[in-house]
Design an enzyme around this catalytic site. Structure first.
Site, PDB file in Angstrom:
ATOM      1  N   ARG A 161      -8.584  -8.044  -3.729  1.00  0.00           N
ATOM      2  CA  ARG A 161      -7.461  -7.922  -2.795  1.00  0.00           C
ATOM      3  C   ARG A 161      -7.987  -7.575  -1.401  1.00  0.00           C
ATOM      4  NH1 ARG A 161      -1.821  -4.424  -3.136  1.00  0.00           N
ATOM      5  NH2 ARG A 161      -1.166  -4.909  -1.006  1.00  0.00           N
ATOM      6  N   ASP A 177      -1.792  -6.337  -7.503  1.00  0.00           N
ATOM      7  CA  ASP A 177      -1.107  -5.290  -6.740  1.00  0.00           C
ATOM      8  C   ASP A 177      -0.684  -4.242  -7.777  1.00  0.00           C
ATOM      9  OD1 ASP A 177       0.205  -3.788  -4.919  1.00  0.00           O
ATOM     10  OD2 ASP A 177       1.824  -5.219  -4.529  1.00  0.00           O
ATOM     11  N   ARG A 229      -2.102 -12.329  -3.433  1.00  0.00           N
ATOM     12  CA  ARG A 229      -3.069 -11.320  -3.865  1.00  0.00           C
ATOM     13  C   ARG A 229      -3.324 -11.445  -5.361  1.00  0.00           C
ATOM     14  NH1 ARG A 229       1.308  -7.146  -1.837  1.00  0.00           N
ATOM     15  NH2 ARG A 229       1.457  -8.918  -0.425  1.00  0.00           N
ATOM     16  N   ASP A 261       1.045  -0.446  -8.294  1.00  0.00           N
ATOM     17  CA  ASP A 261       1.825   0.619  -7.669  1.00  0.00           C
ATOM     18  C   ASP A 261       2.089   1.737  -8.672  1.00  0.00           C
ATOM     19  OD1 ASP A 261       2.117  -0.663  -5.174  1.00  0.00           O
ATOM     20  OD2 ASP A 261       3.792  -1.865  -5.948  1.00  0.00           O
TER      21      ASP A 261
END
Length: 483
Positions: free
Chosen positions: A84, A96, A93, A98
């Protein structure tokens, strides 16, 4: 030990192989966390970036001892490692990751915000989260994930099955070189198997080799089906353990023929098995381990099975002992002892020699059952002496003296095994198969000594009576299994 925290993560990918990227990220995370349930894959349009590839999104629950800041640092390192690039905003990307929720924590430190600030407005995070944690409450808002979803007018989230699209079965295609193969399969499959031991179910750690023949017009076998056959049978053994290792090998070989559509299969199983022994002088009880062997081959409607053992003992070299005896005779004569006295002395005391740790193997194939434990004792008896896991000083003296009173070459051990088998099991039929093997791990030489004999009991019995035709009559294991 640091306490474990419950954390919910959201993972997304819209670059490259999206499913593989998410799986790779989970593998990286697993190095520092226990991964619990993982949601299904969901496909969503990228926010504010029309024309980009769609995202695959999942949610997962983890348990970790990392604090919030340390966990964020780890996840950023994983993103960077997987390619990334933060310099290009909103670009496709590969991954990701989170932090959606961390225990009941509420944090706002700029780059570290928990719960994730966009969670309540993101269906692509809420939908997979609600799948793995129904009823989960957002600690900042005091509302469940389901109620947050209900307040969103449009989700735009599609659940994916992600099952691969299967084309031609390549294994059934014709090979470029039309040659049949004698054995194709998998080796060294490690499993726990359940057998009856002393009337009770017992677990054994085992290694399994499974093979099937391969026709000239078939490219290959289905390797995964070997594993399926093993797992299905192991599941059955939890309900009803197999009576012995050769029965297990036989049942598995028949399964292989069925699942592979083969004309012939072959299965080899090796398991470590305990045997309680009592030391000869001190009477100490110890648990020794030997290798339990089961072999089976299925051809058409017939299954051939063998049971075998591999165990250790010790041997004493007759050649070196004879040289020491001659040397001792000369020394005694030089000291003035008469020839008669010398012979009496040499007959009364142990004569030194070099020793080897021996590894003996004995396999028997017959419709009449032979207990593996009996074969262990037969192999040990064929060596100069058996050995024990525990030896007190009186036991050690007994074993050393016994071995030096019974010196044997590696060839002697194999012949003793076969002679004892014929003598002790007269009820075994002539078409039964036997293989005896001995390997001595030499102590003073830079090599190991090896001897082996195989054949039917009929062939061996005729040789012992002096009627055998010699080497031409040695039926091999492969010939017997296929007959």
């Amino acid at each position: 030990m640091n306490p474990l925290h419950t954390v919910y993560l959201g993972l997304g990918s819209n670059g490259g192989n999206r499913q593989a990227n998410i799986l790779q990220a989970l593998q990286h995370i697993r190095a520092r966390a226990e991964i619990g349930p993982v949601s299904s894959y969901y496909e969503t349009e990228p926010l504010g970036c029309p024309g980009q590839p769609t995202f695959y999104n999942v949610a997962c629950r983890i348990r970790t001892d990392l604090g919030p800041r340390a966990l964020l640092t780890l996840l950023k390192r994983i993103e960077k490692r997987m390619g990334r690039q933060e310099s290009v905003r909103n670009a496709p990307r590969p991954i990701d990751i989170d932090i959606l929720l961390y225990d009941d924590l509420v944090v706002d430190e700029g780059d570290l915000a928990i719960p994730h600030p966009g969670l309540a407005e993101r269906p692509f995070a809420l939908v997979p989260l609600s799948e793995i944690a129904p009823g989960l409450v957002h600690p900042g808002l005091g509302r469940t994930v389901e109620s947050l979803l209900a307040g969103l007018p449009h989700w735009g989230v599609a659940r994916l099955s992600l099952k691969p699209r299967l084309g031609l079965d390549v294994q059934q295609e014709k090979p470029s070189v039309p040659l049949g193969l004698s054995r194709v399969g998998v080796t060294n499959q490690r499993r726990n198997i359940q057998l009856v031991n002393n009337g009770k179910p017992a677990l054994f750690s085992a290694e399994l080799d499974l093979f099937a023949d391969l026709a000239p017009d078939q490219a290959g076998v289905h390797m995964s089906r070997f594993g399926d056959a093993v797992e299905a049978l192991i599941q059955e053994m939890t309900l009803e353990p197999m009576p012995d290792i050769e029965s297990l090998a036989g049942k598995l070989s028949r399964r292989v023929v069925t699942v592979q559509g083969a004309l012939r299969s072959e299965v080899h199983i090796r398991a470590r098995s305990p045997l309680i022994k009592t030391t000869p002088v001190s009477g100490k009880t110890s648990e020794d381990l030997y290798t339990l062997i089961g072999i089976a081959s299925t051809t058409g409607e017939r299954t051939r099975c063998l049971v075998g053992v591999e165990t250790e003992g010790m041997t004493v070299c007759p050649c070196a002992q004879d040289m020491v005896r001659d040397y001792s005779r000369g020394l005694l004569l030089e000291e003035g002892f008469s020839a008669e006295q010398v012979e009496r002395i040499l007959g009364a005391i142990p004569i030194a020699s070099h020793n080897q740790r021996g590894r003996g193997t004995l396999l028997v194939g017959s419709d009449i059952q032979v207990r593996a434990e009996n074969l262990v004792h037969l192999v040990e008896t064929a060596m100069s002496s058996e050995t024990y896991a525990i030896l007190k000083r009186p036991d050690e003296l007994f074993v050393v003296n016994k071995a030096h009173r019974q010196p044997r070459f590696v060839e002697d051990v194999v012949r003793e095994m076969l002679y004892s088998l014929v003598d002790i099991f007269p009820d075994l039929p002539d078409d039964a198969f036997v293989l005896a093997k001995q390997e001595n791990l030499e102590s003073i030489h830079k090599h190991n000594a090896f001897a082996e004999r195989y054949g039917t009991l009929g062939e061996i019995r005729r040789e012992l009576r002096g009627e055998g035709p010699g080497m031409a009559a040695h039926t091999s294991l492969d010939q017997w299994l296929k007959s």
